[in-house]
Design an enzyme around this catalytic site. Structure first.
Site, PDB file in Angstrom:
ATOM      1  N   SER A 104      33.614  -8.713 -11.442  1.00  0.00           N
ATOM      2  CA  SER A 104      34.953  -8.117 -11.523  1.00  0.00           C
ATOM      3  C   SER A 104      36.061  -9.151 -11.357  1.00  0.00           C
ATOM      4  CB  SER A 104      35.110  -7.000 -10.497  1.00  0.00           C
ATOM      5  OG  SER A 104      34.995  -7.498  -9.186  1.00  0.00           O
ATOM      6  N   ALA A 151      36.585 -10.294 -14.838  1.00  0.00           N
ATOM      7  CA  ALA A 151      37.025  -9.171 -15.676  1.00  0.00           C
ATOM      8  C   ALA A 151      38.492  -8.839 -15.415  1.00  0.00           C
ATOM      9  CB  ALA A 151      36.150  -7.947 -15.420  1.00  0.00           C
ATOM     10  N   ARG A 152      38.934  -8.933 -14.173  1.00  0.00           N
ATOM     11  CA  ARG A 152      40.321  -8.634 -13.819  1.00  0.00           C
ATOM     12  C   ARG A 152      41.290  -9.688 -14.323  1.00  0.00           C
ATOM     13  NH1 ARG A 152      39.899  -5.286  -8.387  1.00  0.00           N
ATOM     14  NH2 ARG A 152      37.760  -4.561  -8.700  1.00  0.00           N
ATOM     15  N   LEU A 197      25.292 -17.967 -21.646  1.00  0.00           N
ATOM     16  CA  LEU A 197      26.404 -17.089 -21.290  1.00  0.00           C
ATOM     17  C   LEU A 197      27.503 -17.201 -22.335  1.00  0.00           C
ATOM     18  CD1 LEU A 197      26.675 -18.420 -17.636  1.00  0.00           C
ATOM     19  CD2 LEU A 197      25.673 -16.226 -18.286  1.00  0.00           C
ATOM     20  N   GLU A 198      28.152 -16.090 -22.651  1.00  0.00           N
ATOM     21  CA  GLU A 198      29.328 -16.127 -23.519  1.00  0.00           C
ATOM     22  C   GLU A 198      30.521 -15.612 -22.743  1.00  0.00           C
ATOM     23  OE1 GLU A 198      32.014 -13.808 -25.785  1.00  0.00           O
ATOM     24  OE2 GLU A 198      30.253 -13.457 -27.010  1.00  0.00           O
ATOM     25  N   TYR A 240       8.256 -10.107 -24.690  1.00  0.00           N
ATOM     26  CA  TYR A 240       9.014 -11.112 -25.438  1.00  0.00           C
ATOM     27  C   TYR A 240       8.139 -12.334 -25.718  1.00  0.00           C
ATOM     28  CZ  TYR A 240      13.077 -13.824 -26.889  1.00  0.00           C
ATOM     29  OH  TYR A 240      13.983 -14.560 -27.619  1.00  0.00           O
ATOM     30  N   GLN A 252      14.242 -21.497 -23.389  1.00  0.00           N
ATOM     31  CA  GLN A 252      15.433 -22.276 -23.763  1.00  0.00           C
ATOM     32  C   GLN A 252      15.980 -23.066 -22.585  1.00  0.00           C
ATOM     33  OE1 GLN A 252      18.050 -19.266 -25.372  1.00  0.00           O
ATOM     34  NE2 GLN A 252      18.923 -18.775 -23.398  1.00  0.00           N
TER      35      GLN A 252
END
Length: 188
Positions: free
Chosen positions: A112, A115-116, A136-137, A170, A180
């Site tokens: 958060s 996100a904030r 990560l994106e 997987y 990876q």
């Protein structure tokens, strides 16, 4: 199916090397400075971003195409703070290396704190028997430059254990992102 608790996460990390390096508690401060927290939480694990980044650039006027990805779309950067341009994104990887058990699926949600600030963290689920560093994106949805801090918390992984083992994992499928290392670009 059940969401797994902090006790389960600590046990799996100790007995099965599910997360390495592993932090058994929440870390909110280091060397007298406040951090975006990372480590084990009540029902998940707050992952850290490494200091390796690929920042999106449009300097070469290429097209973003997942079937023919052009590495010229990114500028590589290594450092403690990554500045993501307005309305742009960057790729990074986790500090932690994961080994997901065959009967577990993980879901990752952004913290958060980011996100904030208009920074969205996107990670696809970690499937049963997937292993590696998580790519990560970070999307900067704001009209201003945004900072992402390396070696601090950026997202939370939630572990969901199934009542039965999956038929094909997987690893069994020979998944293209298995094992990876580093920041991994799209593959077909």
């Amino acid at each position: 199916m059940t969401i797994k608790s902090d006790r389960w996460i600590r046990r799996m990390a100790a007995e099965h090397r599910m997360i390495e390096p592993f932090e058994p508690h929440q870390v909110k401060e280091a060397a007298g400075r406040r951090l975006v927290s990372y480590g084990t939480s009540s029902y998940g694990y707050d992952i850290r971003c490494s200091n390796e980044f690929k920042i999106f650039t449009n300097i070469n006027s290429t097209i973003v195409d997942p079937k023919a990805f052009d590495e010229k779309n990114f500028v590589e950067f290594t450092g403690d703070v990554c500045i993501i341009p307005p309305n742009s994104f960057a790729l990074a990887r986790t500090v932690e290396y994961f080994r997901i058990p065959r009967n577990v699926l993980t879901i990752c949600l952004g913290k958060s704190t980011y996100a904030r600030c208009g920074i969205i963290v996107n990670v696809t689920p970690l499937e049963p028997e997937w292993e590696g560093h998580v790519t990560l994106e970070f999307s900067n949805t704001t009209p201003l430059p945004a900072r992402v801090y390396a070696n601090e918390g950026v997202a939370q992984v939630i572990f969901i254990e199934s009542d039965e083992i999956c038929e094909i994992s997987y690893k069994d499928r020979g998944g293209k992102y298995q094992g990876q290392q580093g920041v991994t670009l799209p593959r077909i």
